[in-house]
Enzyme design. Structure first.
Site, PDB file in Angstrom:
ATOM      1  N   LYS A   1       0.839  -1.198   0.000  1.00 32.59           N
ATOM      2  CA  LYS A   1       0.000   0.000   0.000  1.00 32.59           C
ATOM      3  C   LYS A   1       0.875   1.249   0.000  1.00 32.59           C
ATOM      4  CE  LYS A   1      -0.441  -0.035   5.054  1.00 32.59           C
ATOM      5  NZ  LYS A   1      -1.380   0.000   6.188  1.00 32.59           N
TER       6      LYS A   1
ATOM      7  N   TYR B   1      15.280  31.278   4.917  1.00 31.07           N
ATOM      8  CA  TYR B   1      14.079  32.008   5.309  1.00 31.07           C
ATOM      9  C   TYR B   1      14.056  32.299   6.805  1.00 31.07           C
ATOM     10  CZ  TYR B   1      11.888  31.157   0.764  1.00 31.07           C
ATOM     11  OH  TYR B   1      11.579  31.141  -0.577  1.00 31.07           O
TER      12      TYR B   1
END
Length: 822
Positions: free
Chosen positions: A492, A717
């Site tokens: 999955k 940043y």
């Protein structure tokens, strides 16, 4: 459907004649396909006649499934024995009847409907717009490319009462088709993407096709288009009032100015609105086709009342849509532009523009197939030749029967082949070196094979999967279980990020007994890739029942209601299906609890079509010793529930409870099968046999740039990073958009360069991360290991308070997977 209808109401809406009527059950579903009828008693079967099948031939079979309402063509023969319990409505034209029903359902929808037409980009604009609007509204969309005379009605039937906005495509191939689609859709907002040569053979001229497409907007309050498309601009401004038109452009002079500043693989879009306010969007695209599509999305979103910040949030979370233009490294330092699903002039123009934006190479080469459905071939191929001259193409390779007409105008060197096979047989690696090669053509020519022949092993940011290590880990767990115990492998979530199809195929070669996926579409994808192993689907939904049957997938059944729904489906179709019972022994997620067991036994008897292939449970804390007593209590409860259920059956379902950690911790409870998940991928969460496993995946990237930074300077940043001493930093081509968790910022994470640890400095950016390489010898272009041998996923996950599963499954689909055997 927004409103269920009686057959009497339907007859009135379609001007039909009822030739037999039995009962007044409500119709909630419209079906033209006998293979996917989920609620027969509530379905109206429309017996359309297609190119290969006549729906009337399937009336008997769908009647046997439980359908009792039929819409049929006048003159069709109805079996007498079916009229006693069914309603048949006869009409002169089934297509028109279907469209009338859709028009009625559309009239009940009170929210805005966006209608999209054009030659290219309709589906992508629809998907992206739906994803952005989904930030605020419940959105109904056409499935896939359902934009035809039949596809549009079926799309409308998909609008439900809860939807707030609908987005529908409309495509035509000949005159007078759009007026029928407009009568159904009546969009409040229209988007005209562009105009090209696709389906041009059905029209006298491109202008006629343009005028026909524009009919979609006859009653639209707003019509969005790009002003640079001069033919569209001229038609719309001459046909519709200016207060209904919303134009956008790269430059001033339109209602919205949306100028572009391209970066490496991103772009900034500077928006100037009519009131002269501005906003800058950031988008993860740099190619012209995507930038045109995304600006349609931005303008439409603004027109529907979304503010800029919410639009940007939607852009940040766009789900990947398969793009036509892809740049790939090729043999002998070539670059390949993969445009293998494009086949008209508008698309070719975009591809050539994209080609012009790439870094210079020795030659510009184009591989092009015959263009299909383009009308006057001589005119079209003359324009192709002129485009090739304009873009200074050095070498042209044509494939097909008519492509030689390009030489009427093209002045460069050319060679032609009758088919793709002939071309591939003549391709030699020595023919190409340091070339920029555009490969573009119709799907039928299978140009993927050409790209594969010219493509080189991918460099840059890659996730390398070592299939030998996977084999090693699989065999290790096989040594921990008895010879007769089966192994189900969890694939999955894209096989925990590693790539489901490739890993599943390898497991098939290793003779695994079962695979497990989360959703039905994952199982369908594996079947389409040739995977033959039994596949268990953990989270099936009612809408997927038909696909479970079609692709031989085995659903998990977890509740009484779901059991009955699936049982009725199989009963109505007179089929049997293997299922797996999920027993809740303490997870409290999904599953039957102890109190459901007697009801479950009763349902098993009522629906013998459901064959109980296995019974299983989930252990809550098998990887932690502190939960050992709870896990044992779970296992004892599970065995008791299994014994109760199995005692009522004349066959014995398999039992399984152990995950990767459970295989190690509770070998006495391995029962008939175990479920191998994270352990296969190299993570032994219990810690007992960690050294026995090998990491199967290595995430690596490269250094983009190195800078010398003095003490005291800040990095990144918000100035979060700070140099404590004079040193060097390197920027690597990996960020949180690739799945590198932002929590690794400011020294929480580290990478390996030539075996040496380099900590992250400053905040992880969307596409880049800065690392401190002071004291490390490194050069731009050097390889950087993010995780793999030398950096365990377990250690990394502990540093940021998560689990290895999250790190594995977060790796973005844009990171290329490379599979190898060492």
């Amino acid at each position: 459907m927004i409103q269920s209808l009686t057959t009497h109401q339907i007859s009135g809406l379609v001007d039909g004649e009822v030739i037999s009527q039995s009962g007044q059950g409500l119709v909630a579903w419209i079906s033209i396909d006998s293979r996917n009828i989920l609620e027969p008693s509530k379905t109206l079967f429309v017996a359309l006649k297609g190119a290969k099948f006549d729906g009337h031939d399937f009336i008997k079979s769908v009647h046997e499934e439980g359908v009792r309402s039929f819409l049929i063509q006048k003159g069709s023969t109805v079996l007498d024995n079916l009229t006693t319990d069914s309603t048949f409505i006869v009409v002169d034209n089934l297509h028109e009847a279907l469209q009338k029903l859709a028009a009625y359902e559309r009239s009940l929808f009170s929210g805005p409907l966006v209608g999209i037409t054009g030659s290219n980009g309709k589906t992508i604009v629809k998907e992206w717009l739906g994803q952005v609007l989904g930030q605020k509204y419940a959105v109904a969309k056409s499935p896939k490319s359902y934009n035809s005379q039949v596809g549009v009605p079926l799309s409308v039937f998909g609008i439900e009462q809860n939807h707030q906005v609908a987005i529908m495509e409309a495509g035509i191939s000949k005159p007078r088709e759009m007026m029928k689609l407009e009568a159904i859709l009546k969009p409040e907002i229209g988007i005209f993407t562009n105009i090209g040569t696709a389906h041009e053979e059905g029209f006298e001229s491109q202008n006629q096709k343009l005028a026909e497409k524009a009919i979609l907007f006859e009653n639209s309050k707003l019509i969005i288009y790009r002003k640079e498309h001069s033919k569209i601009h001229d038609l719309l401004t001459s046909k519709y009032d200016s207060n209904r038109l919303i134009s956008w452009s790269d430059t001033a002079g339109a209602d919205y100015t949306l100028s572009i500043k391209k970066e490496s693989d991103r772009s900034k879009i500077l928006l100037m609105k009519p009131d002269l306010s501005v906003f800058t969007f950031s988008v993860p695209f740099a190619d012209q086709a995507s930038l045109e599509n995304i600006r349609h999305v931005i303008v439409a979103s603004l027109s529907l009342g979304l503010d800029e910040a919410l639009i940007q949030e939607g852009l940040n979370h766009l789900k990947a849509v398969e793009m036509r233009l892809t740049l790939k490294p090729g043999i002998n330092d070539c670059l390949i532009i993969d445009d293998t699903y494009n086949n008209d002039l508008a698309g070719l123009r975009l591809a050539l523009d994209f080609m012009a934006a790439q870094r210079p190479k020795r030659r510009k080469v184009i591989v092009l197939s015959d263009m299909l459905q383009v009308g006057n071939t001589e005119i079209v191929y003359t324009e192709v030749g002129e485009l090739l001259n304009f873009h200074q193409i050095d070498f042209f390779i044509g494939v097909g029967e008519k492509i030689k007409l390009v030489t009427n105008s093209y002045q460069g060197k050319s060679v032609f082949f009758p088919n793709t096979e002939a071309l591939i047989s003549h391709i030699s690696q020595e023919d190409f070196e340091n070339d920029l090669i555009l490969v573009t053509g119709a799907r039928k020519f299978g140009f993927e094979a050409v790209v594969n022949r010219l493509q080189q092993r991918i460099h840059g940011t890659t996730l390398e999967i070592n299939l030998n290590a996977l084999t090693h880990n699989y065999n290790f767990y096989k040594t921990q279980i008895l010879p007769n115990t089966k192994v189900m492998v969890m694939v999955k979530a894209f096989a925990y990020g590693g790539g489901a199809a490739e890993i599943a195929n390898h497991l098939q070669q290793l003779r695994a007994d079962y695979l497990a996926v989360a959703y039905t579409d994952e199982g369908v994808a594996l079947r389409e890739e040739g995977i033959r192993l039994p596949i268990m689907v953990l989270n099936p939904v009612q809408e997927s029942f038909i696909h479970l049957e079609k692709f031989d997938l085995e659903p998990v059944v977890y509740s009484p209601d779901f059991f009955r729904q699936l049982g009725k489906f199989c009963q109505n179709r007179n089929i049997s299906m293997k299922v797996h019972l999920d027993m809740d022994t303490g997870m409290h997620r999904l599953g039957f609890e102890q109190e459901h067991v007697q009801e479950l036994i009763s349902m098993i008897k009522s629906y013998p079509q459901l064959i109980i292939e296995s019974i299983y449970t989930h252990l809550v804390g098998a990887d932690e010793e502190i939960h050992r007593d709870f896990s044992l209590a779970q296992l004892r409860s599970f065995v008791e529930m299994c014994d109760t259920i199995s005692g009522t059956l004349d066959y014995k379902p398999m039992r399984h409870a152990l995950n990767s950690a459970g295989i190690i911790q509770f070998p006495e409870y391995q029962m008939d099968m175990v479920r191998l998940g994270i352990g296969l991928y190299g993570v032994e969460v219990s810690g007992k046999f960690e050294t026995h496993l090998k990491p199967i995946s290595t995430l690596k990237t490269t250094i983009s740039q190195i800078k010398s930074i003095p003490q005291g300077q800040t990095i990144g940043y918000s100035r979060k990073g700070k140099m404590d001493e004079d040193g060097k930093i390197a920027t690597i081509a990996l960020g949180y958009a690739d799945g590198y968790d932002r929590r690794f910022s400011n020294g929480k994470g580290f990478v390996l360069i030539d075996g040496k640890k380099a900590p992250v400095i400053g905040n992880v950016c969307m596409d880049m991360t800065m690392i401190n390489i002071t004291g490390i010898e490194a050069n731009e272009g050097d390889e950087v290991i993010i995780y793999g041998p030398g950096i365990s996923l377990k250690e990394l996950s502990e540093r940021i308070g998560t689990i290895p599963y999250e790190l594995l499954t977060n790796i973005s689909s844009r990171v290329k997977r490379v599979y190898y055997l060492d």
